[in-house]
Design a protein around this motif. Structure first.
Motif, PDB file in Angstrom:
ATOM      1  N   LYS A  27       0.403   7.267  16.948  1.00 44.04           N
ATOM      2  CA  LYS A  27      -0.538   7.208  15.827  1.00 44.04           C
ATOM      3  C   LYS A  27      -0.966   5.764  15.613  1.00 44.04           C
ATOM      4  N   ASP A  28      -2.272   5.571  15.383  1.00 43.19           N
ATOM      5  CA  ASP A  28      -2.809   4.246  15.101  1.00 43.19           C
ATOM      6  C   ASP A  28      -2.521   3.836  13.667  1.00 43.19           C
ATOM      7  N   VAL A  29      -2.861   2.602  13.339  1.00 46.49           N
ATOM      8  CA  VAL A  29      -2.702   2.085  11.979  1.00 46.49           C
ATOM      9  C   VAL A  29      -3.393   3.047  11.003  1.00 46.49           C
ATOM     10  N   SER A  30      -2.646   3.498  10.001  1.00 45.11           N
ATOM     11  CA  SER A  30      -3.178   4.487   9.055  1.00 45.11           C
ATOM     12  C   SER A  30      -2.211   4.665   7.897  1.00 45.11           C
ATOM     13  N   GLU A  31      -2.656   5.435   6.904  1.00 45.52           N
ATOM     14  CA  GLU A  31      -1.818   5.824   5.767  1.00 45.52           C
ATOM     15  C   GLU A  31      -2.016   7.304   5.512  1.00 45.52           C
ATOM     16  N   PHE A  32      -0.900   8.026   5.260  1.00 44.69           N
ATOM     17  CA  PHE A  32      -1.002   9.462   4.994  1.00 44.69           C
ATOM     18  C   PHE A  32       0.259   9.946   4.281  1.00 44.69           C
ATOM     19  N   GLU A  48       5.289  -0.469  13.739  1.00 40.35           N
ATOM     20  CA  GLU A  48       5.955  -0.795  12.475  1.00 40.35           C
ATOM     21  C   GLU A  48       5.453   0.149  11.403  1.00 40.35           C
ATOM     22  N   VAL A  49       6.379   0.627  10.565  1.00 42.44           N
ATOM     23  CA  VAL A  49       6.066   1.640   9.559  1.00 42.44           C
ATOM     24  C   VAL A  49       6.768   1.302   8.251  1.00 42.44           C
ATOM     25  N   GLU A  50       6.108   1.645   7.144  1.00 43.85           N
ATOM     26  CA  GLU A  50       6.717   1.590   5.818  1.00 43.85           C
ATOM     27  C   GLU A  50       6.569   2.989   5.237  1.00 43.85           C
ATOM     28  N   VAL A  51       7.695   3.594   4.841  1.00 42.21           N
ATOM     29  CA  VAL A  51       7.676   4.933   4.258  1.00 42.21           C
ATOM     30  C   VAL A  51       8.167   4.843   2.819  1.00 42.21           C
ATOM     31  N   LYS A  52       7.373   5.400   1.898  1.00 44.65           N
ATOM     32  CA  LYS A  52       7.726   5.385   0.479  1.00 44.65           C
ATOM     33  C   LYS A  52       8.041   6.796   0.002  1.00 44.65           C
ATOM     34  N   THR A  53       9.139   6.901  -0.758  1.00 41.05           N
ATOM     35  CA  THR A  53       9.470   8.140  -1.469  1.00 41.05           C
ATOM     36  C   THR A  53       9.579   7.781  -2.940  1.00 41.05           C
ATOM     37  N   ASN A  54       9.908   8.752  -3.783  1.00 43.87           N
ATOM     38  CA  ASN A  54      10.114   8.464  -5.205  1.00 43.87           C
ATOM     39  C   ASN A  54      11.337   7.574  -5.427  1.00 43.87           C
ATOM     40  N   GLU A  55      12.288   7.592  -4.496  1.00 46.33           N
ATOM     41  CA  GLU A  55      13.538   6.857  -4.654  1.00 46.33           C
ATOM     42  C   GLU A  55      13.593   5.530  -3.911  1.00 46.33           C
ATOM     43  N   GLU A  56      12.817   5.379  -2.837  1.00 48.93           N
ATOM     44  CA  GLU A  56      12.996   4.202  -1.992  1.00 48.93           C
ATOM     45  C   GLU A  56      11.758   3.894  -1.157  1.00 48.93           C
ATOM     46  N   THR A  57      11.721   2.663  -0.649  1.00 48.18           N
ATOM     47  CA  THR A  57      10.738   2.251   0.347  1.00 48.18           C
ATOM     48  C   THR A  57      11.531   1.746   1.536  1.00 48.18           C
ATOM     49  N   VAL A  66      15.551   6.731  13.353  1.00 52.23           N
ATOM     50  CA  VAL A  66      15.318   7.064  11.948  1.00 52.23           C
ATOM     51  C   VAL A  66      15.517   8.561  11.745  1.00 52.23           C
ATOM     52  N   THR A  67      16.244   8.920  10.684  1.00 51.32           N
ATOM     53  CA  THR A  67      16.469  10.323  10.338  1.00 51.32           C
ATOM     54  C   THR A  67      15.818  10.607   8.986  1.00 51.32           C
ATOM     55  N   PHE A  68      14.938  11.605   8.983  1.00 56.79           N
ATOM     56  CA  PHE A  68      14.275  12.059   7.758  1.00 56.79           C
ATOM     57  C   PHE A  68      14.874  13.405   7.379  1.00 56.79           C
ATOM     58  N   PRO A  69      15.398  13.541   6.150  1.00 53.74           N
ATOM     59  CA  PRO A  69      16.022  14.802   5.742  1.00 53.74           C
ATOM     60  C   PRO A  69      14.997  15.903   5.460  1.00 53.74           C
ATOM     61  N   GLU A  70      15.430  17.133   5.638  1.00 51.08           N
ATOM     62  CA  GLU A  70      14.606  18.298   5.290  1.00 51.08           C
ATOM     63  C   GLU A  70      14.263  18.233   3.805  1.00 51.08           C
ATOM     64  N   GLY A  71      12.997  18.554   3.475  1.00 50.99           N
ATOM     65  CA  GLY A  71      12.562  18.592   2.084  1.00 50.99           C
ATOM     66  C   GLY A  71      12.022  17.271   1.555  1.00 50.99           C
ATOM     67  N   LEU A  72      11.977  16.242   2.395  1.00 46.99           N
ATOM     68  CA  LEU A  72      11.524  14.924   1.958  1.00 46.99           C
ATOM     69  C   LEU A  72      10.003  14.878   1.817  1.00 46.99           C
ATOM     70  N   GLU A  73       9.531  14.399   0.666  1.00 43.45           N
ATOM     71  CA  GLU A  73       8.109  14.114   0.449  1.00 43.45           C
ATOM     72  C   GLU A  73       7.947  12.615   0.484  1.00 43.45           C
ATOM     73  N   CYS A  74       6.941  12.129   1.232  1.00 46.61           N
ATOM     74  CA  CYS A  74       6.792  10.685   1.364  1.00 46.61           C
ATOM     75  C   CYS A  74       5.365  10.307   1.732  1.00 46.61           C
ATOM     76  N   SER A  75       5.122   9.000   1.727  1.00 43.79           N
ATOM     77  CA  SER A  75       3.851   8.437   2.181  1.00 43.79           C
ATOM     78  C   SER A  75       4.150   7.480   3.316  1.00 43.79           C
ATOM     79  N   TRP A  76       3.434   7.637   4.412  1.00 44.02           N
ATOM     80  CA  TRP A  76       3.565   6.758   5.569  1.00 44.02           C
ATOM     81  C   TRP A  76       2.476   5.703   5.528  1.00 44.02           C
ATOM     82  N   LYS A  77       2.852   4.470   5.843  1.00 41.28           N
ATOM     83  CA  LYS A  77       1.891   3.390   6.039  1.00 41.28           C
ATOM     84  C   LYS A  77       2.236   2.751   7.389  1.00 41.28           C
TER      85      LYS A  77
END
Length: 90
Positions: A27-32, A48-57, A66-77
Protein backbone atom coordinates in the motif's frame (compact mmCIF):
# COMPACT_ATOMS: atom_id res chain seq x y z
CA UNK A 1 -9.31 -4.25 25.31
CA UNK A 2 -6.42 -6.12 23.73
CA UNK A 3 -3.56 -3.99 22.47
CA UNK A 4 -1.39 -3.95 19.37
CA UNK A 5 1.82 -5.90 19.94
CA UNK A 6 5.03 -4.85 18.17
CA UNK A 7 8.24 -6.87 18.39
CA UNK A 8 11.60 -7.26 16.64
CA UNK A 9 11.66 -10.99 15.88
CA UNK A 10 14.74 -13.13 15.42
CA UNK A 11 15.30 -14.82 12.06
CA UNK A 12 14.65 -18.12 13.87
CA UNK A 13 11.21 -16.94 15.03
CA UNK A 14 10.34 -15.79 11.50
CA UNK A 15 11.31 -19.23 10.15
CA UNK A 16 9.25 -21.01 12.82
CA UNK A 17 6.20 -18.87 11.97
CA UNK A 18 6.67 -19.56 8.24
CA UNK A 19 6.47 -15.84 7.44
CA UNK A 20 7.99 -16.22 3.96
CA UNK A 21 5.03 -18.37 2.88
CA UNK A 22 2.44 -15.79 3.98
CA UNK A 23 0.75 -13.59 1.33
CA UNK A 24 2.12 -10.11 0.65
CA UNK A 25 0.13 -6.85 0.86
CA UNK A 26 1.38 -3.51 -0.45
CA UNK A 27 0.00 0.00 0.00
CA UNK A 28 1.22 3.49 -0.88
CA UNK A 29 1.27 6.48 1.46
CA UNK A 30 -2.33 6.92 2.63
CA UNK A 31 -4.73 7.16 5.58
CA UNK A 32 -7.74 4.92 6.21
CA UNK A 33 -9.92 3.45 8.96
CA UNK A 34 -9.80 -0.29 9.55
CA UNK A 35 -11.60 -2.94 11.63
CA UNK A 36 -10.06 -6.34 12.39
CA UNK A 37 -12.82 -8.95 12.34
CA UNK A 38 -10.13 -11.54 13.07
CA UNK A 39 -6.60 -11.50 14.47
CA UNK A 40 -3.81 -10.49 12.08
CA UNK A 41 -0.07 -10.99 12.41
CA UNK A 42 2.13 -9.17 9.91
CA UNK A 43 5.83 -8.72 9.23
CA UNK A 44 6.87 -5.48 7.54
CA UNK A 45 9.42 -5.84 4.78
CA UNK A 46 9.40 -2.10 4.12
CA UNK A 47 7.53 1.05 5.09
CA UNK A 48 6.49 3.05 8.13
CA UNK A 49 3.05 3.13 9.74
CA UNK A 50 1.27 4.87 12.61
CA UNK A 51 -1.89 3.16 13.89
CA UNK A 52 -4.26 4.96 16.26
CA UNK A 53 -6.92 3.38 18.46
CA UNK A 54 -8.98 4.90 21.28
CA UNK A 55 -6.36 3.63 23.75
CA UNK A 56 -3.02 4.07 22.00
CA UNK A 57 -0.94 5.23 19.05
CA UNK A 58 1.58 2.69 17.80
CA UNK A 59 4.38 3.29 15.28
CA UNK A 60 6.16 0.47 13.47
CA UNK A 61 8.17 -0.18 10.34
CA UNK A 62 10.41 -2.51 8.38
CA UNK A 63 11.63 -5.43 10.49
CA UNK A 64 8.73 -5.33 12.95
CA UNK A 65 6.35 -8.21 13.64
CA UNK A 66 2.96 -6.74 14.57
CA UNK A 67 -0.10 -8.48 16.04
CA UNK A 68 -3.53 -6.85 15.77
CA UNK A 69 -6.22 -8.39 18.02
CA UNK A 70 -9.64 -9.46 16.76
CA UNK A 71 -12.23 -6.69 17.19
CA UNK A 72 -9.75 -3.81 16.96
CA UNK A 73 -10.99 -0.54 15.42
CA UNK A 74 -8.22 1.78 14.29
CA UNK A 75 -6.94 4.36 11.83
CA UNK A 76 -3.89 3.65 9.68
CA UNK A 77 -1.52 6.39 8.55
CA UNK A 78 1.10 5.05 6.14
CA UNK A 79 4.01 7.51 5.98
CA UNK A 80 6.32 5.37 3.79
CA UNK A 81 4.94 2.79 1.30
CA UNK A 82 4.31 -0.58 2.96
CA UNK A 83 5.11 -4.09 1.84
CA UNK A 84 4.25 -6.76 4.39
CA UNK A 85 3.66 -10.48 4.85
CA UNK A 86 0.43 -11.16 6.73
CA UNK A 87 -1.53 -14.01 8.30
CA UNK A 88 -5.17 -13.82 9.36
CA UNK A 89 -6.94 -15.80 12.09
CA UNK A 90 -5.81 -18.16 14.87
Amino acid sequence: MARIKVERPSQEKLRKLGVESWPIWEKDVSEFDWYYDEKEVCYLLQGEVEVKTNEETVKFGAGDLVTFPEGLECSWKITKPVKKHYKLGQ
